[in-house]
Design an enzyme around this catalytic site. Structure first.
Site, PDB file in Angstrom:
ATOM      1  N   PHE A   1       4.403   0.886  10.393  1.00 18.91           N
ATOM      2  CA  PHE A   1       3.641   1.234   9.186  1.00 18.91           C
ATOM      3  C   PHE A   1       2.353   0.439   9.187  1.00 18.91           C
ATOM      4  CE2 PHE A   1       2.225   0.794   4.816  1.00 18.91           C
ATOM      5  CZ  PHE A   1       2.216   2.119   4.429  1.00 18.91           C
TER       6      PHE A   1
ATOM      7  N   ASP B   1      -0.553  -6.471  13.436  1.00 18.54           N
ATOM      8  CA  ASP B   1      -0.650  -6.168  12.009  1.00 18.54           C
ATOM      9  C   ASP B   1       0.252  -7.151  11.270  1.00 18.54           C
ATOM     10  OD1 ASP B   1      -0.348  -5.253   9.445  1.00 18.54           O
ATOM     11  OD2 ASP B   1      -0.129  -3.142   9.986  1.00 18.54           O
TER      12      ASP B   1
ATOM     13  N   LYS C   1      -1.592  -8.393   2.263  1.00 16.12           N
ATOM     14  CA  LYS C   1      -0.647  -8.634   1.159  1.00 16.12           C
ATOM     15  C   LYS C   1      -0.655 -10.054   0.564  1.00 16.12           C
ATOM     16  CE  LYS C   1       2.517  -4.803   1.684  1.00 16.12           C
ATOM     17  NZ  LYS C   1       2.320  -3.979   2.875  1.00 16.12           N
TER      18      LYS C   1
HETATM   19  C1  LIG Z   1       1.583  -2.847   3.307  1.00 19.52           C
HETATM   20  C2  LIG Z   1       1.213  -2.757   4.724  1.00 19.52           C
HETATM   21  C3  LIG Z   1       0.019  -2.116   5.130  1.00 19.52           C
HETATM   22  C4  LIG Z   1      -0.880  -1.406   4.170  1.00 19.52           C
HETATM   23  O1  LIG Z   1      -1.476  -2.262   3.243  1.00 19.52           O
HETATM   24  P1  LIG Z   1      -2.258  -1.646   1.979  1.00 19.52           P
HETATM   25  O2  LIG Z   1      -2.841  -2.868   1.323  1.00 19.52           O
HETATM   26  O3  LIG Z   1      -1.239  -0.949   1.130  1.00 19.52           O
HETATM   27  O4  LIG Z   1      -3.281  -0.726   2.497  1.00 19.52           O
HETATM   28  C5  LIG Z   1      -0.294  -2.140   6.476  1.00 19.52           C
HETATM   29  N1  LIG Z   1       0.502  -2.740   7.374  1.00 19.52           N
HETATM   30  C6  LIG Z   1       1.650  -3.351   7.021  1.00 19.52           C
HETATM   31  C7  LIG Z   1       2.478  -4.017   8.064  1.00 19.52           C
HETATM   32  C8  LIG Z   1       2.053  -3.370   5.691  1.00 19.52           C
HETATM   33  O5  LIG Z   1       3.215  -3.943   5.342  1.00 19.52           O
END
Ligand SMILES: *Cc1c(COP(=O)(O)O)cnc(C)c1O
Length: 402
Positions: A138, A223, A252
């Site tokens: 994700f 990520d 986050k």
């Molecule tokens: C939450 C998340 C995203 C997306 O972040 P947003 O601030 O909602 O755009 C991308 N990568 C990972 C691993 C995430 O947990």
């Protein structure tokens, strides 16, 4: 009554992109939140791993108040002291040499994908633009981030996706070796697949990924939007694996509850972003940076927060294993890294557990198909974990008998 009218307006005036629970939250402190009606919850979701210092940490609140009185926004046409300070803090505490700021995780990944492609084209030719990502990943909801996301459920209805993405099973180094070819410019992975179901790779996986990327001159993008800023007990999750990426994305936990994203890279890679090539109006604005500086300084200070996160993660794991042992018919697996933990569920729909826990005063989340996710703040205590375990015991007992 107030709560009912909020929910009514919310349903009527907001797009229905979220299946929201029927409560309206109003205030928070530490690992607790309250509804507008005064009902209290133990928050083991923490804004989906955002509120790393808990709700309304005093240092973050004061930093925001002070900055709000001084300067909110000036644009990136000028130098901004909090932005420079935050970049310095991140660089001094990571593999990176340079930072770019934006406003969310998806945007940070968007920037990473653009930087990887530009760096690759400039150094290795126009035909080298492919990015290899993992099934079950994700990376966010914008089109490029979605194109890198290996889950059909998020992509359905939004095609066609961007060109140049290829997918391999997570935690399978041979599959990755086969997928990296002459057109590959980067590999993008989460250190732990969080949304995909709290999937922790084998011990050597990322070392082999790093070796492969070095050998093929391919960039490694990590990520760390969810795993970064202490979530796994280290400042960044890749520290557990003894490797470093070429590009890392954060969001986050970075702002302690305020919207901010960051993309970090080495000097060699960052050189591809020259004036005018990438930008964000709000990216790195003084308010968000002040919140992030306060958050990061608090997390780093004396290592107290990180050592608490590490100790509490062991305690949380033991506690969840105790629950798994007691309810073997429902809980099939317990896994996680640091305070990113999950239990795999069988025979009961996960939303039923999440809902029953909420009704009993505990906020938790779902990840993947059949996993319940626990992401308490890094300041969580043993007493709070015991309280969570007590509530989960009651919830699962009722479901086990049903
Ligand atoms: C939450 C998340 C995203 C997306 O972040 P947003 O601030 O909602 O755009 C991308 N990568 C990972 C691993 C995430 O947990």
């Amino acid at each position: 009554m107030i709560q009912d009218s909020i929910i009514e307006d919310s349903q009527k005036y907001l797009m229905h992109t979220y299946a929201r629970f029927p409560i309206a939250l109003h205030k928070g402190r530490g690992a607790r939140v309250w509804t507008v009606d005064g009902k209290r919850y133990l928050d083991f979701l923490a804004g989906i791993a955002v509120n790393c210092l808990g709700h309304c940490h005093p240092r973050v609140v004061v930093a925001i108040q002070k900055q709000a009185q001084r300067l909110l926004h000036v644009s990136n046409l000028y130098h901004i002291e909090p932005q420079a300070r935050l970049a310095k803090l991140l660089v001094e505490n990571s593999f990176a040499n340079k930072a770019f700021f934006c406003n969310s995780g998806a945007e940070a990944n968007e920037a990473a994908i653009k930087l990887a492609r530009k760096h690759s084209k400039e150094n290795f030719g126009q035909e080298r633009f492919e990015i290899v990502a993992a099934h079950g990943s994700f990376h966010g909801r914008t089109m490029a981030a979605l194109s890198a996301t290996g889950q059909e459920q998020y992509r359905k209805g939004f095609g066609p996706m961007l060109q140049g993405f290829r997918f391999v099973p997570f935690n399978d180094i041979d599959a990755l070796k086969d997928a990296v070819g002459p057109h590959t410019c980067a590999v993008i992975l989460e250190p732990v697949q969080a949304e995909g179901g709290v999937k922790v790779p084998g011990g050597d996986y990322f070392r082999h990924v790093r070796e492969l990327c070095n050998k093929k001159n391919v960039l490694l993008i990590l990520d760390e939007v969810q795993t970064g800023i202490g979530r796994t007990g280290r400042l960044f999750a890749h520290e557990h694996y003894g490797i470093a990426p070429d590009i890392m994305t954060l969001a986050k936990g970075l702002g302690g509850g305020v919207a901010i994203g960051a993309m970090l890279a080495t000097d060699t890679v960052a050189a591809a972003f020259t004036p005018g090539t990438h930008a964000s109006t709000f990216g790195g604005n003084p308010l968000a940076c002040a919140a992030a500086i306060a958050t990061l300084e608090t997390v780093l200070e004396d290592g107290l927060i990180l050592s608490n996160a590490e100790r509490m993660s062991a305690y949380l794991m033991d506690s969840l294993k105790g629950i798994a042992d007691k309810f073997p018919r429902i809980v099939k697996d317990v896994r996680g890294l640091g305070l990113l933990a999950g239990i795999e569920i069988e025979g009961v729909e996960p939303p039923r557990i999440v809902r029953a826990a909420m009704d009993a005063g505990l906020l938790i989340g779902r990840a993947g198909e059949n996993v319940i996710r626990f992401t308490p703040p890094l300041i969580v205590t043993e007493e709070e974990i015991d309280e969570m375990a007590g509530i989960m015991d009651g919830v699962l007992s009722a479901l086990d008998m049903a």
